[in-house]
Each structure stands twice: as structure tokens, then as C-alpha cells.
Design a protein around this motif. Structure first.
Motif, PDB file in Angstrom:
ATOM      1  N   TYR A   3     101.263  64.216   7.563  1.00  0.00           N
ATOM      2  CA  TYR A   3     102.617  64.764   7.612  1.00  0.00           C
ATOM      3  C   TYR A   3     102.681  66.157   8.235  1.00  0.00           C
ATOM      4  O   TYR A   3     103.733  66.788   8.236  1.00  0.00           O
ATOM      5  CB  TYR A   3     103.260  64.708   6.230  1.00  0.00           C
ATOM      6  N   ARG A   4     101.576  66.612   8.801  1.00  0.00           N
ATOM      7  CA  ARG A   4     101.573  67.824   9.632  1.00  0.00           C
ATOM      8  C   ARG A   4     101.478  67.439  11.104  1.00  0.00           C
ATOM      9  O   ARG A   4     101.423  68.286  11.969  1.00  0.00           O
ATOM     10  CB  ARG A   4     100.404  68.743   9.267  1.00  0.00           C
ATOM     11  N   SER A  32     106.916  70.761   6.031  1.00  0.00           N
ATOM     12  CA  SER A  32     107.210  70.222   4.709  1.00  0.00           C
ATOM     13  C   SER A  32     106.216  69.122   4.393  1.00  0.00           C
ATOM     14  O   SER A  32     105.709  68.456   5.284  1.00  0.00           O
ATOM     15  CB  SER A  32     108.630  69.651   4.687  1.00  0.00           C
ATOM     16  N   TYR A  33     105.947  68.947   3.109  1.00  0.00           N
ATOM     17  CA  TYR A  33     105.063  67.867   2.699  1.00  0.00           C
ATOM     18  C   TYR A  33     105.819  66.744   2.000  1.00  0.00           C
ATOM     19  O   TYR A  33     105.227  65.831   1.472  1.00  0.00           O
ATOM     20  CB  TYR A  33     103.967  68.395   1.770  1.00  0.00           C
ATOM     21  N   GLY A  37     111.317  63.263   3.184  1.00  0.00           N
ATOM     22  CA  GLY A  37     112.017  64.200   4.046  1.00  0.00           C
ATOM     23  C   GLY A  37     111.426  64.297   5.440  1.00  0.00           C
ATOM     24  O   GLY A  37     112.144  64.494   6.420  1.00  0.00           O
ATOM     25  N   VAL A  38     110.121  64.138   5.553  1.00  0.00           N
ATOM     26  CA  VAL A  38     109.438  64.323   6.834  1.00  0.00           C
ATOM     27  C   VAL A  38     109.390  63.046   7.665  1.00  0.00           C
ATOM     28  O   VAL A  38     109.547  63.082   8.883  1.00  0.00           O
ATOM     29  CB  VAL A  38     107.999  64.852   6.602  1.00  0.00           C
ATOM     30  N   GLN A  44     105.481  59.778  14.790  1.00  0.00           N
ATOM     31  CA  GLN A  44     104.449  58.856  14.332  1.00  0.00           C
ATOM     32  C   GLN A  44     103.873  59.359  13.025  1.00  0.00           C
ATOM     33  O   GLN A  44     104.005  60.527  12.687  1.00  0.00           O
ATOM     34  CB  GLN A  44     103.346  58.688  15.370  1.00  0.00           C
ATOM     35  N   VAL A  45     103.258  58.444  12.297  1.00  0.00           N
ATOM     36  CA  VAL A  45     102.631  58.772  11.018  1.00  0.00           C
ATOM     37  C   VAL A  45     101.158  58.415  11.149  1.00  0.00           C
ATOM     38  O   VAL A  45     100.757  57.283  10.881  1.00  0.00           O
ATOM     39  CB  VAL A  45     103.308  58.022   9.849  1.00  0.00           C
TER      40      VAL A  45
END
Length: 109
Positions: A3-4, A32-33, A37-38, A44-45
Motif C-alpha cells: 500500500y506504499r 495512508s495505510y 481508503g488506499v 495496482q496492488v
């Protein structure tokens, strides 16, 4: 760092990880972590990954319906489309270590 939006590399010094650095950044850091929300904000994840014999990373994408081959710095050289499914894990195998295996399921929403 899913998530970064990046992959982080380290140098191994004996049994200690040193020289932390960004190996590839896929999108701006959302700061945000919060998963709920992210996830809608990022393209992409990044999930499971495997290093190939040429130093590139094959990266499963839990949101983007496939797996990418990424060079240091973030350049994508190959993409394997998984259709309606997301890729969560990748590995290389086969007699010459060049067969790509994917674990796929419905994507993260």
C-alpha cells in the motif's frame, strides 16, 4: 510495501539488512495505510513476487488482473493478463526455471 506502491531493497551485510532503498515505485505514495481508503486510489496492488535469473522481479497484482515483470527503477517489460482474475502469487519453475506459475482469484475491491 503493497500500500506504499513500491518494492524496497536492502543489502545483506552478514546477517543484517542495511542500505534500505526503493527498488521500484509504481505510483505516488498515498501516505495512508488504510486498505479500504488506499485501494481505490492506487493503480495496482503489488502482492507476491519472484526474482528471475536476470535480476527482474515478476510481481503479482491483486488489483490489476495480471502479473508484471519489473526492472530496477520500475520499468515494466512484460505483462501476463489474467482476465477477470487478480494474481496474488507468482513463482518460476519448470526444467529451466522459466515457466511462470500464478495463483489467481477474484480481485481486491
Amino acid at each position: 510495501e503493497t500500500y506504499r506502491c513500491r518494492l524496497t531493497a536492502f543489502t545483506l551485510a552478514g546477517q543484517t539488512l542495511v542500505d534500505r532503498r526503493v527498488w521500484a515505485q509504481f505510483a505516488p505514495d498515498p501516505g495512508s495505510y488504510s486498505i479500504s481508503g488506499v485501494t481505490p486510489q492506487i493503480p495496482q496492488v503489488p502482492d507476491g513476487l519472484v526474482l528471475d535469473r536476470n535480476g527482474a522481479v515478476w510481481l503479482a497484482d491483486a488489483k490489476g488482473h495480471g502479473a508484471r515483470r519489473v526492472l530496477p527503477g520500475g520499468e515494466v517489460t512484460d505483462f501476463v493478463d489474467t482476465g477477470d482474475l487478480a494474481a496474488y502469487s507468482v513463482t518460476l519453475g519448470g526444467a529451466d526455471g522459466r515457466d511462470l506459475f500464478l495463483t489467481c482469484a477474484p480481485p481486491v475491491e
